[in-house]
Scaffold this motif. Sequence first.
Motif, mmCIF file in Angstrom:
data_model
loop_
_atom_site.group_PDB
_atom_site.id
_atom_site.type_symbol
_atom_site.label_atom_id
_atom_site.label_comp_id
_atom_site.label_asym_id
_atom_site.label_seq_id
_atom_site.Cartn_x
_atom_site.Cartn_y
_atom_site.Cartn_z
ATOM 1 N N GLY A 238 0.800 -1.210 0.000
ATOM 2 C CA GLY A 238 0.000 0.000 0.000
ATOM 3 C C GLY A 238 0.832 1.258 0.000
ATOM 4 N N SER A 239 1.923 1.264 0.781
ATOM 5 C CA SER A 239 2.778 2.446 0.810
ATOM 6 C C SER A 239 4.134 2.087 1.408
ATOM 7 C CB SER A 239 2.133 3.574 1.625
ATOM 8 O OG SER A 239 2.074 3.249 2.994
ATOM 9 N N MET A 240 5.111 2.958 1.129
ATOM 10 C CA MET A 240 6.430 2.879 1.755
ATOM 11 C C MET A 240 6.671 4.209 2.458
ATOM 12 S SD MET A 240 8.761 0.924 -1.145
ATOM 13 C CE MET A 240 8.192 1.902 -2.553
ATOM 14 N N ALA A 241 7.239 4.133 3.650
ATOM 15 C CA ALA A 241 7.424 5.339 4.453
ATOM 16 C C ALA A 241 8.802 5.355 5.086
ATOM 17 C CB ALA A 241 6.357 5.409 5.545
ATOM 18 N N THR A 242 9.314 6.568 5.357
ATOM 19 C CA THR A 242 10.531 6.743 6.156
ATOM 20 C C THR A 242 10.173 7.556 7.388
ATOM 21 O OG1 THR A 242 11.224 8.829 5.113
ATOM 22 C CG2 THR A 242 11.943 6.766 4.053
ATOM 23 N N VAL A 243 11.023 7.489 8.407
ATOM 24 C CA VAL A 243 10.731 8.201 9.648
ATOM 25 C C VAL A 243 10.879 9.711 9.485
ATOM 26 C CG1 VAL A 243 11.339 6.246 11.125
ATOM 27 C CG2 VAL A 243 13.102 7.894 10.499
ATOM 28 N N TRP A 244 11.618 10.152 8.472
ATOM 29 C CA TRP A 244 11.835 11.594 8.301
ATOM 30 C C TRP A 244 10.889 12.222 7.271
ATOM 31 C CZ3 TRP A 244 15.425 7.835 7.084
ATOM 32 C CH2 TRP A 244 15.644 7.595 5.723
ATOM 33 N N ALA A 245 10.267 11.424 6.406
ATOM 34 C CA ALA A 245 9.406 11.993 5.367
ATOM 35 C C ALA A 245 7.991 11.444 5.408
ATOM 36 C CB ALA A 245 10.017 11.735 3.985
ATOM 37 N N GLY A 246 7.707 10.486 6.273
ATOM 38 C CA GLY A 246 6.382 9.888 6.313
ATOM 39 C C GLY A 246 6.131 9.038 5.078
ATOM 40 N N ASP A 247 4.858 8.886 4.688
ATOM 41 C CA ASP A 247 4.510 8.089 3.518
ATOM 42 C C ASP A 247 5.054 8.751 2.252
ATOM 43 O OD1 ASP A 247 3.193 6.199 4.994
ATOM 44 O OD2 ASP A 247 1.177 6.903 4.530
ATOM 45 N N ILE A 248 5.873 8.012 1.501
ATOM 46 C CA ILE A 248 6.427 8.512 0.233
ATOM 47 C C ILE A 248 5.629 7.952 -0.940
ATOM 48 C CG2 ILE A 248 8.459 8.453 -1.260
ATOM 49 C CD1 ILE A 248 10.184 8.540 1.250
ATOM 50 N N THR A 249 5.129 6.738 -0.796
ATOM 51 C CA THR A 249 4.254 6.176 -1.813
ATOM 52 C C THR A 249 2.910 5.827 -1.153
ATOM 53 O OG1 THR A 249 4.888 3.860 -1.455
ATOM 54 C CG2 THR A 249 6.250 5.163 -2.969
ATOM 55 N N PRO A 250 1.814 5.854 -1.931
ATOM 56 C CA PRO A 250 1.754 6.205 -3.349
ATOM 57 C C PRO A 250 2.017 7.689 -3.570
ATOM 58 C CG PRO A 250 -0.450 5.891 -2.466
ATOM 59 C CD PRO A 250 0.488 5.478 -1.385
ATOM 60 N N ALA A 251 2.704 7.979 -4.668
ATOM 61 C CA ALA A 251 3.114 9.347 -4.966
ATOM 62 C C ALA A 251 2.076 10.041 -5.845
ATOM 63 C CB ALA A 251 4.466 9.343 -5.670
ATOM 64 N N ALA A 252 1.866 11.324 -5.566
ATOM 65 C CA ALA A 252 0.921 12.090 -6.376
ATOM 66 C C ALA A 252 1.450 12.276 -7.797
ATOM 67 C CB ALA A 252 0.656 13.445 -5.732
ATOM 68 N N ARG A 253 2.767 12.414 -7.915
ATOM 69 C CA ARG A 253 3.395 12.611 -9.225
ATOM 70 C C ARG A 253 4.395 11.492 -9.442
ATOM 71 N NH1 ARG A 253 8.038 15.655 -10.717
ATOM 72 N NH2 ARG A 253 8.038 16.245 -12.919
ATOM 73 N N ARG A 254 4.149 10.666 -10.452
ATOM 74 C CA ARG A 254 4.979 9.488 -10.677
ATOM 75 C C ARG A 254 6.157 9.847 -11.567
ATOM 76 N NH1 ARG A 254 3.138 4.991 -12.800
ATOM 77 N NH2 ARG A 254 4.483 3.766 -11.439
ATOM 78 N N ALA A 255 7.143 10.495 -10.946
ATOM 79 C CA ALA A 255 8.386 10.880 -11.613
ATOM 80 C C ALA A 255 9.500 10.781 -10.598
ATOM 81 C CB ALA A 255 8.296 12.304 -12.157
ATOM 82 N N VAL A 256 10.723 10.548 -11.075
ATOM 83 C CA VAL A 256 11.867 10.489 -10.156
ATOM 84 C C VAL A 256 11.927 11.807 -9.392
ATOM 85 C CG1 VAL A 256 14.372 10.277 -9.958
ATOM 86 C CG2 VAL A 256 13.123 8.910 -11.656
ATOM 87 N N THR A 257 11.873 11.716 -8.057
ATOM 88 C CA THR A 257 11.745 12.916 -7.230
ATOM 89 C C THR A 257 12.677 12.830 -6.038
ATOM 90 O OG1 THR A 257 9.393 13.051 -7.834
ATOM 91 C CG2 THR A 257 10.126 14.369 -5.957
ATOM 92 N N ARG A 258 13.458 13.874 -5.834
ATOM 93 C CA ARG A 258 14.294 13.949 -4.628
ATOM 94 C C ARG A 258 13.420 14.454 -3.483
ATOM 95 N NH1 ARG A 258 18.275 14.901 -6.805
ATOM 96 N NH2 ARG A 258 19.514 13.068 -6.286
#
Length: 320
Positions: A238-258
Amino acid sequence: MSAAGSDENAPANPSDAGSSDEGPNGASPGGGIRGRLFVWMQYILPQHGLSRLILAATRVRAPWFKNALIRGFLKLFSVDMTDAVEADPYRYGSFNEFFTRPLRPEARPIDANPHAIASPVDGAVSECGIIDQDRLLQAKGRHYTLDDLLAGQPWAKRFEGGSFATIYLAPFNYHRIHMAMRGTLIDTVYVPGRLFSVNTMTAQYVPRLFARNERVLTLFDTDFGQFALVMVGALNVGSMATVWAGDITPAARRAVTRIPGPAVTLEKGAELGRFNMGSTVILLFEPNRARWHPLLRAGSVVQLGQAIGGLRSDNPGERT
């Protein structure tokens, strides 16, 4: 010390692995025609649509609905709840909270030797070894490149000739990801892609599987050079998350994003992120930095915190 600590912390024998023929997130599809059909079906499924549906369903908090999901899951998979902070699966507020349940601190001791690479997850090793120039082994007879995996990031070349380990998390595993060593965050990058299952069967039949799937790249600076941890998405994640950015996926814009983030330093064993449903992590080390434990191989079962390899610093007098 030895490459990865004493034998009592060694990964389990490959024959103990239970996920070599698993299907979507752990179900066994079998081999031969059945296995090929299972893989072929993934090409025509609306992968992202299904994963968004899973994301919504697993966060429903209505007791009757989330308890039904948990009950069905427990019938399919043997889940050890004794290590969880909350051992009663039905006391979690949603299926996702149950699935990403925290463990008791003493349940997964982190190897304290500063030269030991701690397993970042519970799971089974898909492949591990040396990166052949820029090629990583996916499965017997199948390779993919660092440049593809890391989506052309300028730091990809740092890992040419280095070491890698790919670890698969089955549905019954603990699904939080922790630091293999102390490190300071340098970069976080979202890479769009497909959402094929990441079990062994799919790895055998889908070319460049880990470089095709959606993924989150993380890069850290450490006392032993730089290392990267790649979170690979999969069917039903359903999603992937990091402790510093929260949920990163699903992404609103499906492009390589820093992904912007603080220059956070995480201690060895600290939580890095989590999968909301199961998937795979790939560890990357620079050349001449990491040496895997002699018993670490495809099929080895590993637990969070156990030593899976040894590290070498810039100081020639230090031993791994």
